[in-house]
Design a protein around this motif. Structure first.
Motif, PDB file in Angstrom:
ATOM      1  N   LYS A  41       0.837  -1.209   0.000  1.00 30.60           N
ATOM      2  CA  LYS A  41       0.000   0.000   0.000  1.00 30.60           C
ATOM      3  C   LYS A  41       0.871   1.258   0.000  1.00 30.60           C
ATOM      4  O   LYS A  41       0.562   2.228  -0.704  1.00 30.60           O
ATOM      5  CB  LYS A  41      -0.954  -0.010   1.187  1.00 30.60           C
ATOM      6  CG  LYS A  41      -2.075  -1.009   1.012  1.00 30.60           C
ATOM      7  CD  LYS A  41      -3.001  -1.026   2.188  1.00 30.60           C
ATOM      8  CE  LYS A  41      -4.088  -2.065   1.949  1.00 30.60           C
ATOM      9  NZ  LYS A  41      -4.983  -2.204   3.073  1.00 30.60           N
ATOM     10  N   ASP A  57       2.379   1.666  -3.488  1.00 29.90           N
ATOM     11  CA  ASP A  57       1.369   2.186  -4.412  1.00 29.90           C
ATOM     12  C   ASP A  57       1.129   3.673  -4.177  1.00 29.90           C
ATOM     13  O   ASP A  57       1.019   4.461  -5.119  1.00 29.90           O
ATOM     14  CB  ASP A  57       0.046   1.426  -4.260  1.00 29.90           C
ATOM     15  CG  ASP A  57       0.109   0.005  -4.784  1.00 29.90           C
ATOM     16  OD1 ASP A  57       1.078  -0.325  -5.513  1.00 29.90           O
ATOM     17  OD2 ASP A  57      -0.808  -0.776  -4.450  1.00 29.90           O
ATOM     18  N   HIS A  58       1.058   4.047  -2.909  1.00 29.35           N
ATOM     19  CA  HIS A  58       0.846   5.459  -2.561  1.00 29.35           C
ATOM     20  C   HIS A  58       2.010   6.318  -3.053  1.00 29.35           C
ATOM     21  O   HIS A  58       1.794   7.389  -3.639  1.00 29.35           O
ATOM     22  CB  HIS A  58       0.679   5.610  -1.053  1.00 29.35           C
ATOM     23  CG  HIS A  58       0.588   7.031  -0.600  1.00 29.35           C
ATOM     24  ND1 HIS A  58      -0.537   7.796  -0.783  1.00 29.35           N
ATOM     25  CD2 HIS A  58       1.496   7.829   0.004  1.00 29.35           C
ATOM     26  CE1 HIS A  58      -0.323   9.005  -0.301  1.00 29.35           C
ATOM     27  NE2 HIS A  58       0.907   9.053   0.183  1.00 29.35           N
ATOM     28  N   ASP A  79       4.095   5.658  -5.497  1.00 29.80           N
ATOM     29  CA  ASP A  79       4.042   5.721  -6.961  1.00 29.80           C
ATOM     30  C   ASP A  79       3.054   6.790  -7.416  1.00 29.80           C
ATOM     31  O   ASP A  79       3.333   7.573  -8.326  1.00 29.80           O
ATOM     32  CB  ASP A  79       3.652   4.365  -7.563  1.00 29.80           C
ATOM     33  CG  ASP A  79       4.773   3.356  -7.496  1.00 29.80           C
ATOM     34  OD1 ASP A  79       5.934   3.760  -7.289  1.00 29.80           O
ATOM     35  OD2 ASP A  79       4.475   2.156  -7.658  1.00 29.80           O
ATOM     36  N   HIS A  80       1.904   6.819  -6.781  1.00 31.84           N
ATOM     37  CA  HIS A  80       0.879   7.809  -7.122  1.00 31.84           C
ATOM     38  C   HIS A  80       1.375   9.232  -6.832  1.00 31.84           C
ATOM     39  O   HIS A  80       1.249  10.128  -7.668  1.00 31.84           O
ATOM     40  CB  HIS A  80      -0.404   7.514  -6.335  1.00 31.84           C
ATOM     41  CG  HIS A  80      -1.468   8.547  -6.509  1.00 31.84           C
ATOM     42  ND1 HIS A  80      -2.204   8.649  -7.668  1.00 31.84           N
ATOM     43  CD2 HIS A  80      -1.897   9.532  -5.687  1.00 31.84           C
ATOM     44  CE1 HIS A  80      -3.057   9.662  -7.546  1.00 31.84           C
ATOM     45  NE2 HIS A  80      -2.888  10.202  -6.355  1.00 31.84           N
ATOM     46  N   GLU A  81       1.938   9.427  -5.627  1.00 31.19           N
ATOM     47  CA  GLU A  81       2.437  10.749  -5.247  1.00 31.19           C
ATOM     48  C   GLU A  81       3.544  11.209  -6.184  1.00 31.19           C
ATOM     49  O   GLU A  81       3.576  12.361  -6.608  1.00 31.19           O
ATOM     50  CB  GLU A  81       2.951  10.732  -3.803  1.00 31.19           C
ATOM     51  CG  GLU A  81       1.872  10.589  -2.768  1.00 31.19           C
ATOM     52  CD  GLU A  81       0.959  11.795  -2.688  1.00 31.19           C
ATOM     53  OE1 GLU A  81       1.442  12.935  -2.807  1.00 31.19           O
ATOM     54  OE2 GLU A  81      -0.250  11.589  -2.507  1.00 31.19           O
ATOM     55  N   GLU A  82       4.476  10.306  -6.512  1.00 30.95           N
ATOM     56  CA  GLU A  82       5.578  10.667  -7.394  1.00 30.95           C
ATOM     57  C   GLU A  82       5.075  11.049  -8.774  1.00 30.95           C
ATOM     58  O   GLU A  82       5.609  11.962  -9.405  1.00 30.95           O
ATOM     59  CB  GLU A  82       6.591   9.528  -7.477  1.00 30.95           C
ATOM     60  CG  GLU A  82       7.385   9.360  -6.210  1.00 30.95           C
ATOM     61  CD  GLU A  82       8.322   8.178  -6.236  1.00 30.95           C
ATOM     62  OE1 GLU A  82       8.340   7.428  -7.238  1.00 30.95           O
ATOM     63  OE2 GLU A  82       9.043   7.992  -5.251  1.00 30.95           O
ATOM     64  N   GLY A  83       4.027  10.375  -9.243  1.00 30.97           N
ATOM     65  CA  GLY A  83       3.455  10.698 -10.545  1.00 30.97           C
ATOM     66  C   GLY A  83       2.860  12.094 -10.580  1.00 30.97           C
ATOM     67  O   GLY A  83       2.861  12.757 -11.623  1.00 30.97           O
ATOM     68  N   GLU A  84       2.360  12.553  -9.445  1.00 33.97           N
ATOM     69  CA  GLU A  84       1.780  13.900  -9.369  1.00 33.97           C
ATOM     70  C   GLU A  84       2.827  14.959  -9.046  1.00 33.97           C
ATOM     71  O   GLU A  84       2.807  16.048  -9.598  1.00 33.97           O
ATOM     72  CB  GLU A  84       0.687  13.939  -8.300  1.00 33.97           C
ATOM     73  CG  GLU A  84      -0.579  13.219  -8.683  1.00 33.97           C
ATOM     74  CD  GLU A  84      -1.658  13.375  -7.628  1.00 33.97           C
ATOM     75  OE1 GLU A  84      -1.528  14.257  -6.749  1.00 33.97           O
ATOM     76  OE2 GLU A  84      -2.634  12.609  -7.699  1.00 33.97           O
TER      77      GLU A  84
END
Length: 111
Positions: free
Chosen positions: A25, A28-29, A31-36
């Motif tokens: 988790k 995944d979090h 990865d999401h934060e880095e993408g933004e």
């Protein structure tokens, strides 16, 4: 590491499963934060990023910062760990933070 701890009887299966789930988790979090966040950071000049990093790091208690740095670096390949510590030292050159890095992390920080 979790499986090895479980094999030695230090963690039961449920604990290992819960920690592995937490790890997934968090990954995944991140990865999401880095993408933004990373695309936004690319727009900020490097000098300003270094200044902001210094402000963030300076707001942490020394014992928390030392533990965090040690935990992060121990999971990197040796060359990358040296690069990370070297970059931190470069950014902190001539500061009390640099002197603290040298004392807290020893030779690893000076590398």
């Amino acid at each position: 590491a979790l499986d090895a701890a479980a094999a030695r009887g230090r963690c039961d299966g449920a604990t290992v499963a819960a920690l592995q789930d937490l790890k997934e988790k968090l990954a995944d979090h991140m990865d999401h934060e880095e993408g933004e966040i990373f695309p936004l950071l690319a727009e900020i000049p490097e000098r300003e990023l270094k200044r902001m990093a210094g402000l963030v790091l300076g707001a942490r208690p020394a014992d928390v910062l030392e533990l965090t740095i040690r935990l992060q670096v121990q999971h990197l390949e040796p060359a990358l760990a040296r690069h990370v510590l070297g970059t931190m030292c470069e950014v902190a050159r001539g500061t009390r933070f640099r002197r603290w890095l040298d004392r807290a992390l020893g030779a690893a920080a000076g590398a």
